[in-house]
Design a protein around this motif. Structure first.
Motif, PDB file in Angstrom:
ATOM      1  N   GLY A 127     -10.329  36.910  10.766  1.00 37.34           N
ATOM      2  CA  GLY A 127      -9.308  37.390   9.839  1.00 37.34           C
ATOM      3  C   GLY A 127      -9.763  38.562   8.994  1.00 37.34           C
ATOM      4  N   ASP A 128      -9.448  38.517   7.687  1.00 37.98           N
ATOM      5  CA  ASP A 128      -9.792  39.615   6.784  1.00 37.98           C
ATOM      6  C   ASP A 128     -11.305  39.819   6.688  1.00 37.98           C
ATOM      7  N   GLU A 129     -12.051  38.719   6.755  1.00 37.23           N
ATOM      8  CA  GLU A 129     -13.512  38.832   6.680  1.00 37.23           C
ATOM      9  C   GLU A 129     -14.059  39.606   7.874  1.00 37.23           C
TER      10      GLU A 129
ATOM     11  N   PRO B 181     -18.002  34.639   2.209  1.00 31.80           N
ATOM     12  CA  PRO B 181     -17.138  35.771   1.861  1.00 31.80           C
ATOM     13  C   PRO B 181     -16.900  35.862   0.360  1.00 31.80           C
ATOM     14  N   ALA B 182     -16.644  37.067  -0.099  1.00 34.82           N
ATOM     15  CA  ALA B 182     -16.377  37.271  -1.527  1.00 34.82           C
ATOM     16  C   ALA B 182     -15.149  36.502  -1.985  1.00 34.82           C
ATOM     17  N   THR B 183     -14.227  36.222  -1.058  1.00 33.21           N
ATOM     18  CA  THR B 183     -12.986  35.515  -1.397  1.00 33.21           C
ATOM     19  C   THR B 183     -13.141  33.999  -1.324  1.00 33.21           C
TER      20      THR B 183
ATOM     21  N   ARG C  10     -18.509  28.269   0.806  1.00 33.27           N
ATOM     22  CA  ARG C  10     -18.709  27.864   2.193  1.00 33.27           C
ATOM     23  C   ARG C  10     -19.065  29.065   3.059  1.00 33.27           C
ATOM     24  N   ILE C  11     -19.974  28.832   3.997  1.00 36.97           N
ATOM     25  CA  ILE C  11     -20.392  29.891   4.910  1.00 36.97           C
ATOM     26  C   ILE C  11     -19.359  30.062   6.016  1.00 36.97           C
TER      27      ILE C  11
END
Length: 345
Positions: free
Chosen positions: A116-118, A181-183, A188-189
């Motif tokens: 996705g965005d990541e 992720p920053a979000t 969680r990894i």
């Protein structure tokens, strides 16, 4: 010795002579590539022949029992060791793959994969990593289209392959990242992927493209190149009908420039198809143990919690992940090329 040293030198000298002939002005680019490829080989061949001549001279002196004969025998041993080393270097150059393509500029595509965005963020991180490395090494790069860049020139570090495609070609494949992720609020990894595709920029005369096989489409670009781009159809989409390959360029202000970029990209993609067909025809025992570096092959994992970058093809790891993402790729690329060359011998 497998290589005919004198024939190699004669071929090089003939090419240099041809390049100075005005009648060959239309072939200067082609001759220049051949000369560049043969130059280090011819230099090694001259050195080997010179050392072989000295060995012969010393053998004539080594038959006696005096001090001069002893010195001659000692020098023969040193000379033959040097000949062996130079011959190994020459053999390595003779058997290295894609020597002509290695010197070409490299077209590099960055595409988000799973995640996705990541995954989009990760693709942008990889893009930045290679651009930072290029800046450090004095390699030029320019945008061809969104997510696609042209890298050209030679790295300043002489231990690295001295051509953009040769430098980056083993970077093709899926790059996986494991990080928080920053979000992510719960720490969680996540695992995300992005693909990198590296192609050589191919000369027009190397790939035959028929006009009747091309479908050109023109449209208005948005957001790049100033007001003129948005008023006229300067963006270009090129479809190669026999293969279905589509290339697009909208970065330049002028339609002709975008047409040229599309053709460059198409030639490289057609070269890739031909290369994949060639590799497929090779006997399994002759294939590289590290793979072709296709865009679908998972080649590397960047593990943030463990500060580790692992290349799965050669089983090597580096524990300076942040520095690597900042463009410190010299050691990684050097070791990777060394290991892959071992596998291909």
């Amino acid at each position: 010795m497998p290589t005919d040293l004198r024939a190699l030198i004669d071929k090089y000298d003939k090419l240099v002579q041809e390049s100075g002939n005005p009648a060959n002005s239309g072939r200067l680019a082609e001759l220049g590539e051949e000369i560049s490829d043969l130059s280090p080989k011819a230099e090694l061949a001259r050195e080997i022949l010179s050392l072989q001549k000295r060995v012969t001279e010393n053998k004539e002196l080594a038959t006696g029992t005096d001090e001069l004969a002893a010195m001659a025998r000692s020098e023969i041993y040193t000379l033959e060791s040097s000949i062996s080393l130079l011959s190994s270097k020459l053999a390595s150059l003779e058997t290295s793959a894609d020597t002509e393509q290695d010197k070409r500029p490299a077209i590099i595509e960055f595409r988000a994969g799973a995640g996705g965005d990541e995954a989009k963020i990760w693709a942008a991180d990889l893009e930045r990593m290679y651009k930072r490395f290029a800046e450090i090494q004095g390699i030029k790069y320019e945008l061809m289209d969104e997510g696609t860049w042209l890298f050209s020139g030679r790295p300043s570090d002489p231990t690295l392959p001295q051509g953009a495609y040769g430098l980056f070609k083993w970077e093709s494949g899926v790059h996986r990242v494991q990080r928080v992720p920053a979000t992510e609020s719960q720490g969680r990894i996540h695992t995300s992927t992005a693909s990198v595709a590296v192609l050589p920029k191919v000369d027009a005369q190397k790939i035959t493209i028929r006009d009747e096989d091309l479908e050109w489409q023109f449209f208005r670009a948005g957001g790049h190149g100033g007001q003129n781009v948005n008023k006229v159809s300067t963006a270009v989409r090129l479809i190669h009908k026999p293969t279905g390959i589509v290339t697009v360029s909208s970065q330049e202000r002028y339609q002709q420039s975008n047409r040229d970029i599309c053709l460059d990209f198409l030639r490289s993609k057609l070269w890739e198809l031909q290369e994949e067909e060639r590799i497929a025809k090779l006997e399994a025992t002759r294939r590289s143990a590290v793979g072709r570096g296709s865009r679908a092959e998972k080649i590397r994992t960047y593990n943030f919690p463990q500060n580790r970058v692992t290349d799965h093809r050669v089983g090597l790891s580096w524990h300076n992940l942040e520095a690597i993402l900042e463009g410190d790729l010299t050691d990684l690329l050097f070791q990777l090329n060394q290991e892959i060359n071992k596998e291909q011998v």
